[in-house]
Every structure is written in C-alpha cells, then in structure tokens.
Design a protein around this motif. Structure first.
Motif, mmCIF file in Angstrom:
data_model
loop_
_atom_site.group_PDB
_atom_site.id
_atom_site.type_symbol
_atom_site.label_atom_id
_atom_site.label_comp_id
_atom_site.label_asym_id
_atom_site.label_seq_id
_atom_site.Cartn_x
_atom_site.Cartn_y
_atom_site.Cartn_z
ATOM 1 N N LYS A 1 -3.856 -67.964 35.455
ATOM 2 C CA LYS A 1 -4.440 -67.312 36.617
ATOM 3 C C LYS A 1 -3.703 -67.686 37.898
ATOM 4 O O LYS A 1 -3.953 -67.109 38.936
ATOM 5 C CB LYS A 1 -5.913 -67.693 36.744
ATOM 6 C CG LYS A 1 -6.804 -67.091 35.684
ATOM 7 C CD LYS A 1 -8.246 -67.432 35.951
ATOM 8 C CE LYS A 1 -8.651 -68.606 35.118
ATOM 9 N NZ LYS A 1 -10.050 -68.966 35.249
ATOM 10 N N ASP B 1 -0.782 -67.100 38.889
ATOM 11 C CA ASP B 1 0.026 -66.038 39.454
ATOM 12 C C ASP B 1 -0.774 -65.126 40.364
ATOM 13 O O ASP B 1 -0.241 -64.615 41.342
ATOM 14 C CB ASP B 1 0.685 -65.237 38.347
ATOM 15 C CG ASP B 1 1.745 -66.043 37.616
ATOM 16 O OD1 ASP B 1 1.948 -65.772 36.423
ATOM 17 O OD2 ASP B 1 2.348 -66.935 38.227
ATOM 18 N N ILE B 2 -2.039 -64.916 40.092
ATOM 19 C CA ILE B 2 -2.840 -64.036 40.939
ATOM 20 C C ILE B 2 -3.009 -64.652 42.330
ATOM 21 O O ILE B 2 -2.962 -63.955 43.331
ATOM 22 C CB ILE B 2 -4.191 -63.665 40.299
ATOM 23 C CG1 ILE B 2 -4.782 -62.463 41.031
ATOM 24 C CG2 ILE B 2 -5.134 -64.844 40.258
ATOM 25 C CD1 ILE B 2 -5.920 -61.804 40.312
ATOM 26 N N LYS C 1 -1.044 -62.535 44.937
ATOM 27 C CA LYS C 1 -1.938 -61.553 45.548
ATOM 28 C C LYS C 1 -2.797 -62.061 46.703
ATOM 29 O O LYS C 1 -3.266 -61.250 47.499
ATOM 30 C CB LYS C 1 -2.835 -60.937 44.474
ATOM 31 C CG LYS C 1 -2.050 -60.161 43.450
ATOM 32 C CD LYS C 1 -2.930 -59.421 42.500
ATOM 33 C CE LYS C 1 -2.051 -58.635 41.534
ATOM 34 N NZ LYS C 1 -2.808 -57.752 40.696
ATOM 35 N N TYR D 1 -11.499 -60.010 42.452
ATOM 36 C CA TYR D 1 -10.713 -59.857 41.233
ATOM 37 C C TYR D 1 -11.484 -60.246 39.969
ATOM 38 O O TYR D 1 -10.927 -60.268 38.885
ATOM 39 C CB TYR D 1 -9.407 -60.659 41.325
ATOM 40 C CG TYR D 1 -8.379 -59.973 42.174
ATOM 41 C CD1 TYR D 1 -7.550 -58.989 41.636
ATOM 42 C CD2 TYR D 1 -8.246 -60.277 43.522
ATOM 43 C CE1 TYR D 1 -6.615 -58.333 42.413
ATOM 44 C CE2 TYR D 1 -7.309 -59.625 44.315
ATOM 45 C CZ TYR D 1 -6.507 -58.651 43.752
ATOM 46 O OH TYR D 1 -5.583 -57.997 44.537
#
Length: 111
Positions: free
Chosen positions: A46, A48-49, A53, A101
């Motif tokens: 997780k 990377d999110i 983002k 998300y």
C-alpha cells in the motif's frame, strides 16, 4: 507492515517514533522508511498509494494550493490557511485520503 500502517502507529504515539511532533521530522522519518525499503529490496504494498497519490489528492482537494515539491509543503499551506498544527493537519488529511481510497489498516489494533 507497510508505511501507511506505520503511520497509524505514529499517529497514536508520535513520541515513541519521533523526537518531537513535527512535520519536518515526520517527513524525514517517512523518507528514511522508503530509503530502507529500497536499499533492502523490500517490496512495497500500500506504500505506493501514499507515495504516488497523496500529494496529488491534496492538490485536488484545495484549489488555492501553490505547487510544491513535497506533500509536506502542501500540508504546511493547508495548516496555515486553517490556522492548525501541521502535524495534526497531516494526520487528519491522511485519514480522509485513506477513506477516499477505501484503505483500512489490517494489521493494527490500536487501543
């Protein structure tokens, strides 16, 4: 454990992980986490999110932000606008980001 799960622990007991509740120290901690992950070839999940983002999500939420190089710069602008503590502001918006998300910390049972 991933970065988002670790941030939940830091939110609950910040002085257990950081020398003080300070957004700059938190940013350095997160940077160190990612550096360690990369140097040791630890696959992210997780993480990377957050890395990919969170910054852009903040920009979408606020039309007055001036583009900066990091999410910390955006949080500093938001906190100043809202007359709030930067550290607390970060965790409030991180919580909203995760809700947006549909991210739920699965490893944590914070009491």
């Amino acid at each position: 454990m991933n970065c988002l799960d670790l941030l939940a622990y830091i939110e609950k007991r910040p002085l257990m992980y950081l020398s003080e509740k300070n957004i700059k120290i938190l940013e350095s901690f997160i940077t160190g986490y990612y550096l360690c992950e990369g140097l040791n070839d630890i696959p992210s999940q997780k993480d990377d999110i957050f890395r990919e983002k969170f910054y852009y999500w903040l920009i979408e939420q606020f039309d007055f932000l001036q583009t900066t190089h990091t999410w910390r710069g955006l949080i500093e602008q938001i906190a100043k606008f809202e007359n709030r503590d930067e550290f607390d502001c970060f965790f409030d918006y991180l919580r909203l980001f995760k809700e947006n998300y549909g991210i739920v910390s699965t490893e944590l049972e914070l009491t």
